[in-house]
Design a protein around this motif. Structure first.
Motif, PDB file in Angstrom:
ATOM      1  N   LYS A  70       4.648  -9.635   2.385  1.00 26.24           N
ATOM      2  CA  LYS A  70       3.991  -8.477   1.768  1.00 26.24           C
ATOM      3  C   LYS A  70       3.118  -8.916   0.591  1.00 26.24           C
ATOM      4  CE  LYS A  70       5.485  -4.179  -0.498  1.00 26.24           C
ATOM      5  NZ  LYS A  70       6.560  -3.188  -0.542  1.00 26.24           N
ATOM      6  N   ILE A  71       1.890  -8.424   0.573  1.00 30.87           N
ATOM      7  CA  ILE A  71       1.002  -8.774  -0.548  1.00 30.87           C
ATOM      8  C   ILE A  71       0.511  -7.521  -1.269  1.00 30.87           C
ATOM      9  CG2 ILE A  71      -1.143  -8.889   0.804  1.00 30.87           C
ATOM     10  CD1 ILE A  71      -1.715 -11.534  -0.882  1.00 30.87           C
ATOM     11  N   SER A  72       0.828  -6.355  -0.702  1.00 29.01           N
ATOM     12  CA  SER A  72       0.429  -5.106  -1.358  1.00 29.01           C
ATOM     13  C   SER A  72       1.339  -3.996  -0.858  1.00 29.01           C
ATOM     14  CB  SER A  72      -1.026  -4.790  -1.006  1.00 29.01           C
ATOM     15  OG  SER A  72      -1.339  -3.473  -1.368  1.00 29.01           O
ATOM     16  N   GLY A  73       1.871  -3.220  -1.792  1.00 34.71           N
ATOM     17  CA  GLY A  73       2.680  -2.065  -1.412  1.00 34.71           C
ATOM     18  C   GLY A  73       1.930  -0.798  -1.794  1.00 34.71           C
ATOM     19  N   ASN A  74       2.217   0.274  -1.098  1.00 36.69           N
ATOM     20  CA  ASN A  74       1.460   1.501  -1.318  1.00 36.69           C
ATOM     21  C   ASN A  74       2.359   2.718  -1.231  1.00 36.69           C
ATOM     22  OD1 ASN A  74      -1.577   0.547  -1.160  1.00 36.69           O
ATOM     23  ND2 ASN A  74      -0.412  -0.602   0.357  1.00 36.69           N
ATOM     24  N   GLY A  75       1.932   3.767  -1.899  1.00 40.76           N
ATOM     25  CA  GLY A  75       2.603   5.058  -1.773  1.00 40.76           C
ATOM     26  C   GLY A  75       1.521   6.117  -1.663  1.00 40.76           C
ATOM     27  N   ALA A  76       1.888   7.267  -1.154  1.00 43.34           N
ATOM     28  CA  ALA A  76       0.868   8.297  -0.981  1.00 43.34           C
ATOM     29  C   ALA A  76       1.510   9.668  -1.005  1.00 43.34           C
ATOM     30  CB  ALA A  76       0.117   8.080   0.333  1.00 43.34           C
ATOM     31  N   GLY A  77       0.665  10.664  -1.114  1.00 44.72           N
ATOM     32  CA  GLY A  77       1.194  12.021  -1.093  1.00 44.72           C
ATOM     33  C   GLY A  77       0.134  13.051  -1.389  1.00 44.72           C
ATOM     34  N   LEU A  78       0.588  14.270  -1.386  1.00 46.99           N
ATOM     35  CA  LEU A  78      -0.286  15.406  -1.646  1.00 46.99           C
ATOM     36  C   LEU A  78      -0.034  15.879  -3.067  1.00 46.99           C
ATOM     37  CD1 LEU A  78      -2.266  17.362  -0.165  1.00 46.99           C
ATOM     38  CD2 LEU A  78      -0.284  18.791   0.301  1.00 46.99           C
ATOM     39  N   ILE A  79      -1.100  15.898  -3.875  1.00 46.47           N
ATOM     40  CA  ILE A  79      -1.005  16.435  -5.240  1.00 46.47           C
ATOM     41  C   ILE A  79      -2.053  17.533  -5.331  1.00 46.47           C
ATOM     42  CG2 ILE A  79      -1.186  15.957  -7.709  1.00 46.47           C
ATOM     43  CD1 ILE A  79      -0.507  13.043  -7.141  1.00 46.47           C
TER      44      ILE A  79
END
Lengths: 332, 150
Positions: free
Chosen positions: A134-143
């Motif tokens: 892994k070289i990049s982790g991500n998160g996401a969502g609705l704001i």
């Protein structure tokens, strides 16, 4: 209307999080690139602060933030380049499907790694990997009414500190967690040695422009600053920070790689589950190693039934054995 | 579009039982089914599929306002919101679904999320709640077209 570019340089720890929350609340479509001056911990919306060693954090003056989007607990510091993508949920360029959303908005990040000579690829749900690491982790969502992707390019990473800020079941577990992080996570420093952070950022912005068309350079307006200060009251309140989250049953190192812990009174088992198999096991009774049990578990498929069989044959059956088998097998 | 004998509308690969209403406001994809004086709210098949496997659900409001978020869901590290089709008060949360959110993916029309006492009967009569098969089909066909463009 063109998507805006906020190239914000170094920001305080809380502003590095508040900025994309504010842009999303205000419905401003944007790509934000920035770094944090301070080291801090960021929790996903559903993480529990109980997963952190809060006494250690206090002793080191390391703050934590609970973001309003998904993903796990991450340690953030100045050795990372953050990118936040804010797009209106009903805009034509915003995919409906989560998987498509990640693939689309992570493609500029992958292109950036490739420009640097690294064979990065997307690994669902939302990791980017180089040679399986892994070289990049991500998160996401609705704001508000915007979908947000937030991630970072790791220039360097403090594995020891990451394993230290977590509340983990004992030092053997912590040591293995750190080893695994070193094994499964990589950084630009490790891959390239020397590199220019400025050039990495320029390449990243250029690749986002390939996706969105020319980005309109923007800066923090008084309206955005007001929204950040308004949100700060909510996001730094004790009620928000200490909101209960899901009970963490294991430590996720990267997609497909987990470290699990099971306690059966005198017997304790730590097991690393990697792509559905047990790749490393440490079993102890009153602190003494149990080599026969370790050998039986090692390499075994991480299925509840198989692990339950082994534990039942090796230990006296009890309700705890079932729970231990479930903990070790995880979701498999 | 196909209407089956048991009154299930099929649009593309998605099924929509016609014993309930579907909330298209804010593209919420929430179904509403009467149960006595209360209603059950759940996620339709389109959202259950496009979101992916749910890992977590938390109900965030006791008093619901139409068009406002009443729950957070997480799938594939993406946190999304569920928007309420009615104003009213939550009288029960489905603890089984809270424990195992993937029930929503497995059986979206069985796995209700909250039971709500609507503020008034008018809450079930607004134009963004669709019950006619033609209206549901037209909306879902638009949604499928968006997916296909991706």
């Amino acid at each position: 209307m063109a998507v805006k570019l906020f190239d914000l340089g170094f920001m305080s720890w809380k502003d590095s999080q508040l900025v994309y929350h504010a842009l999303a609340r205000l419905g401003i479509e944007a790509v934000v690139v920035q770094r944090t001056r301070d080291c801090y911990v960021s929790l996903g919306l559903f993480n529990s602060p109980q997963e952190l060693d809060l006494a250690y954090l206090r002793s080191r003056g390391i703050p934590y933030f609970r973001r309003e989007i998904g993903g796990g607990i991450v340690l953030l510091d100045r050795e990372q380049l953050f990118y936040h993508v804010v797009v209106h949920r009903s805009a034509e360029h915003t995919p409906v499907k989560t998987d498509t959303f990640y693939r689309k908005f992570l493609s500029p990040v992958i292109a950036t790694y490739r420009e640097l000579g690294l064979k990065a690829r997307y690994k669902p749900a939302n990791d980017l990997v180089v040679d399986g690491r892994k070289i990049s982790g991500n998160g996401a969502g609705l704001i508000g009414d915007c979908k947000v992707l937030s991630g970072s390019i790791l220039f360097d990473f403090n594995h020891a500190l990451m394993s230290r800020v977590l509340r983990l079941p004992g030092e053997t577990f912590r040591a293995r967690a750190e080893e695994l992080m070193r094994e499964r996570l990589t950084t630009l420093r490790e891959q390239l040695g020397e590199f220019s952070p400025q050039e990495v950022k320029q390449a990243l912005v250029g690749n986002f422009e390939e996706l969105f068309g020319e980005l309109e350079e923007a800066s923090i307006t008084p309206e955005i600053a007001r929204e950040m200060r308004r949100l700060e009251k909510k996001y730094l309140s004790q009620e928000w920070l200490n909101m209960p989250g899901r009970a963490a049953r294991e430590l996720k190192i990267a997609e497909g790689c987990y470290l699990a812990f099971a306690s059966l009174g005198e017997v304790e088992i730590i097991a690393e589950r990697n792509e559905g198999r047990l790749r490393w096991v440490r079993a102890t009774r009153r602190g003494e190693r149990m080599p026969a049990l370790e050998e039986r578990l090692l390499g075994e498929e991480a299925s509840y039934e198989k692990i339950l069989n082994i534990l039942t044959e090796s230990l006296e059956y009890s309700q705890d054995v079932e729970e231990a088998a479930r903990a070790i097998a995880g979701g498999n | 579009m196909e209407l089956k004998a048991e009154q299930v509308l099929k649009v593309g690969e998605y099924e929509f039982p016609l014993d309930r209403l579907y909330y298209r406001g804010r593209n919420a994809h929430i179904w509403v089914k009467r149960e006595g004086e209360a209603v059950l709210l759940g996620i339709d098949a389109f959202l259950a599929e496009s979101a992916g496997y749910l890992n977590y659900i938390s109900v965030t409001a006791e008093e619901l306002t139409r068009g406002e978020a009443f729950a957070n869901i997480e799938s594939a590290k993406f946190v999304s919101k569920l928007y309420s089709p009615v104003s009213g008060r939550v009288v029960e949360v489905n603890s089984e679904v809270m424990e195992n959110p993937r029930l929503v993916n497995q059986s979206p029309y069985e796995a209700w999320i909250v039971k709500v006492k609507p503020r008034s009967e008018a809450e079930l009569g607004h134009e963004e709640l669709l019950g006619e098969s033609e209206a549901i089909a037209a909306w879902i066909e638009e949604e499928i077209a968006r997916l296909e463009e991706e």
